[in-house]
Design an enzyme around this catalytic site. Sequence first.
Site, PDB file in Angstrom:
ATOM      1  CG  HIS A   4      -0.333  -0.047   2.531  1.00 17.55           C
ATOM      2  ND1 HIS A   4      -0.875  -0.710   3.611  1.00 17.55           N
ATOM      3  CD2 HIS A   4       0.816   0.513   3.004  1.00 17.55           C
ATOM      4  CE1 HIS A   4      -0.098  -0.545   4.671  1.00 17.55           C
ATOM      5  NE2 HIS A   4       0.935   0.191   4.334  1.00 17.55           N
TER       6      HIS A   4
ATOM      7  CG  HIS B 132       0.719   4.297   7.667  1.00 16.71           C
ATOM      8  ND1 HIS B 132      -0.374   3.786   7.002  1.00 16.71           N
ATOM      9  CD2 HIS B 132       1.741   3.453   7.381  1.00 16.71           C
ATOM     10  CE1 HIS B 132      -0.022   2.696   6.322  1.00 16.71           C
ATOM     11  NE2 HIS B 132       1.250   2.473   6.544  1.00 16.71           N
TER      12      HIS B 132
ATOM     13  CG  HIS C 209       8.391  -1.906   3.272  1.00 20.19           C
ATOM     14  ND1 HIS C 209       7.508  -2.879   3.683  1.00 20.19           N
ATOM     15  CD2 HIS C 209       7.803  -0.731   3.613  1.00 20.19           C
ATOM     16  CE1 HIS C 209       6.440  -2.309   4.221  1.00 20.19           C
ATOM     17  NE2 HIS C 209       6.593  -1.008   4.214  1.00 20.19           N
TER      18      HIS C 209
ATOM     19  CD  GLU D 142       3.112  -1.737   6.374  1.00 18.17           C
ATOM     20  OE1 GLU D 142       2.908  -0.581   6.742  1.00 18.17           O
ATOM     21  OE2 GLU D 142       3.336  -2.032   5.180  1.00 18.17           O
TER      22      GLU D 142
HETATM   23  C1  DHB Z   1       6.147   3.749   2.658  1.00 22.44           C
HETATM   24  C2  DHB Z   1       5.150   3.869   3.604  1.00 22.44           C
HETATM   25  C3  DHB Z   1       4.359   2.784   3.935  1.00 22.44           C
HETATM   26  O1  DHB Z   1       3.333   2.870   4.802  1.00 22.44           O
HETATM   27  C4  DHB Z   1       4.594   1.562   3.385  1.00 22.44           C
HETATM   28  O2  DHB Z   1       3.835   0.535   3.779  1.00 22.44           O
HETATM   29  C5  DHB Z   1       5.582   1.432   2.429  1.00 22.44           C
HETATM   30  C6  DHB Z   1       6.356   2.539   2.071  1.00 22.44           C
HETATM   31  C7  DHB Z   1       6.947   4.927   2.262  1.00 22.44           C
HETATM   32  O3  DHB Z   1       6.840   5.967   2.922  1.00 22.44           O
HETATM   33  O4  DHB Z   1       7.679   4.838   1.276  1.00 22.44           O
HETATM   34 FE    FE Z   2       2.505   1.053   5.439  1.00 25.10          FE
END
Ligand code: DHB
Ligand code: FE
Length: 279
Positions: A12, A59, A193, A240
């Site tokens: 997302h 968030h 990530h 996540e």
């Molecule tokens: C980013 C933010 C998110 O909530 C995520 O799930 C993935 C990437 C970002 O800020 O790049």
């Molecule tokens: Fe996120």
Amino acid sequence: MARVIAGVGTSHTPAIGAAVDNGKTDQPYWQPLFRGYEPAKQWMAKTAPDVVIMVYNDHVNAFDFKVIPTFALGCAQDFPIADEGWGPRPVPAVKGYPELAAHLIQSLVLDEFDMTIVNEMQVDHGLTVPLTLLFGSPQQWPCRVIPLAVNVVQYPAPTGRRCYQLGQAIRRAVQSWAEDLKVVVFGTGGMSHQIQGPRAGLTNPVFDKAFLDDLSRDPERLSRIPPIEYLREAGAEAIELVMWLLMRGALGPKAEEIYRFYHIPASSTAVGHIILESR
Ligand code: DHB
Ligand code: FE
């Protein structure tokens, strides 16, 4: 009766929403990603669910650090789009389903899952970006959406196992609703990530592929991955992925993989996507 017919897993990343909102989907950086979601959009148009249960994380937009529910179910009629610092995304407001949400709350709490009831809530990119990826940019979203916000922003997040079990309870709750409804459950966020600290930019395609493989083959294994393993192997924000297990639990014992897509990078994220149909 209502039925959970399918599940959708998708990242997302907020930059995906910004790319759509600013007309950049044809740029070389973005084109491969959006091409990968075209078959998924066609599947979604054909499937035409009545209700989406969107498992996502806030968030620090709807909830700030004063109150952070572990599992929060959105029971409102409407969910306005949050302003995350650059104005609300130009997408339609999200229409909820208060009657079904109240039923889910009752069923889940009697099933011993202590849900937080949320009667007023704004929704951020965690919820709107998956809608955009699967439904495109319509004037109104074509179905009702019940948000299920999971805390993965402040330690400790719920375990994957608990999320999997909650998904199973959601399946039972949906099936005890008399109206004939097609329900699709989304699990969002991930995949590998990390967006902060010395390891920012970390991805792990091997971990992600095994995770995608086992959503249909061996979800029990995935449900036993301890929280620290997500962080160590796939980056801090890979936690996540426990939300994908909530989606998987809602599909019942057998789920067939219909479509998958994987792409790096989108911002600093490995983007993963899967469609599973309940069998
Ligand atoms: C980013 C933010 C998110 O909530 C995520 O799930 C993935 C990437 C970002 O800020 O790049
Ligand atoms: Fe996120």
